[in-house]
Design a protein around this motif. Structure first.
Motif: not given
Length: 345
Positions: A49-51, A59-63, A106-107, A266-270
């Motif tokens: 969580e960024i504030s 953002g949520e990550g599942v290992p 997640a980030l 590794g995320g939505l961007t990639e």
């Protein structure tokens, strides 16, 4: 000022330093699930969580244990980025600052979320997309005995598309048992790197007879050369073998499709970049996800809107989900509540 320049200008208006908070939680499953690592009863997730004092993004990550990840390792990787986030890390610089995996996912998704709120636009608008339509997801039937897989499939016979987890001796009978239980459902299978070339050939008649439409990752990642130049009547889909755009050259001529999972790439961007390049090369797109909450699934819907096959059923396997969470009507994923993730600020 063009749309992208305006977006970059708006994002820069964040008035306060960014702070990163990292939490983890185990969500009970609706029923125990057999995996390569034993019987699982919970799904572990990590939330970034960024504030900045005015806006918040999550953002949520599942290992993914297949790639050596654990709750502890993902939390540690994110904790190590707190200083960089405070000093101005953003979604662009993140791609080089962290390797592919659940932590970067997640980030990255948290950055997309907070960027949307700062710009007073939805993530879909920032990405240049229209609204996300209702999407049909496959329902996963976990690896088990043929009898138990057939029982679970029969309980879900109303679902149009089932995805069977395979990867061992007797897989042909598993598929036949499921097909007998659900004669009308479409079937795809995931071999989970559990076959070799001989097994692939041996199982193929049963798969054809059972009208299987796609085979995920039949061979171990790294053994893909055995597939080069071979023509199979059922399309093969690279999963563990394909993490980022950089893998596509190596897979050329071996697979007809790729499975894009945000935790893996590794995320939505990639994921956006990988989907665009894969389509340019004529590859079919499948979008999948790990078993986690709706917070981890919503970003993947933006990629899934252009996919041929979607398997984003993770929340359906939980005993309970976040509130608000995604709404499923059978196997149809309804548009998400903007308060969950990605809504305008």
């Amino acid at each position: 000022m063009d749309q992208h320049a305006q977006y970059r200008f708006l994002v820069k208006l964040a008035p306060h330093p960014q702070r990163l908070t990292v939490t983890s939680r185990a969500w009970p499953l609706a029923r125990p699930m057999t995996t390569a690592y034993g019987v699982e009863t919970t799904a572990g997730v990590v939330v970034a969580e960024i504030s900045d004092g005015d806006s918040r993004g999550r953002g949520e990550g599942v290992p993914l244990r297949r790639f050596g990840e654990s709750i502890d390792s993902v939390v540690a990787a994110l904790d190590a980025m707190k200083g960089a986030v405070f000093s101005g890390l953003n979604r662009d610089t993140l791609q080089q600052a962290m390797p592919p995996g659940a932590a970067r996912n997640a980030l990255d998704c948290a950055f997309w979320d907070i960027d949307a709120k700062r710009a007073f636009r939805s993530v879909a608008e920032l990405a240049g997309l229209g609204s996300v339509p209702r999407l049909l997801t496959a329902f996963t039937v976990a690896f088990d005995t043929p009898e138990k897989m057939a029982e679970l499939a029969a309980a879900n016979r109303a679902r149009p598309l089932l995805r069977l987890e395979l990867g061992g001796d007797g897989d042909g009978e598993r598929v036949r048992a499921v097909r007998r239980a659900v004669p009308a459902s479409r079937l795809i299978v995931d071999a989970n790197e559990g076959w070799n070339e001989a097994r692939l050939r041996a199982f193929m008649p049963a798969l054809i007879d059972c009208r299987v439409e796609l085979i995920e990752q039949p061979l171990p990642a790294g053994a893909d050369d055995a597939l080069e130049g071979l023509a199979y009547p059922i399309p093969l889909c690279a999963d563990e073998s394909c993490r980022t755009v950089a893998d596509l050259d190596r897979l050329d001529g071996k697979y007809a499709a790729i499975n894009i999972r945000l935790d893996k790439v590794g995320g939505l961007t990639e994921a956006f970049a990988l989907a665009a390049e894969a389509k340019r090369r004529g590859l079919r797109i499948m979008v999948g996800g790990a078993i986690g909450t709706s917070l981890g699934i919503v970003p993947a819907l933006l990629v899934a809107r252009g996919a041929e096959i979607v398997c984003l059923d993770g929340p359906l396997h939980l005993a309970g989900d976040r509130v608000p969470g995604l709404r499923y009507e059978g196997s149809t994923i309804c548009p998400a509540d903007p308060k969950l993730w990605g809504g305008a600020g």
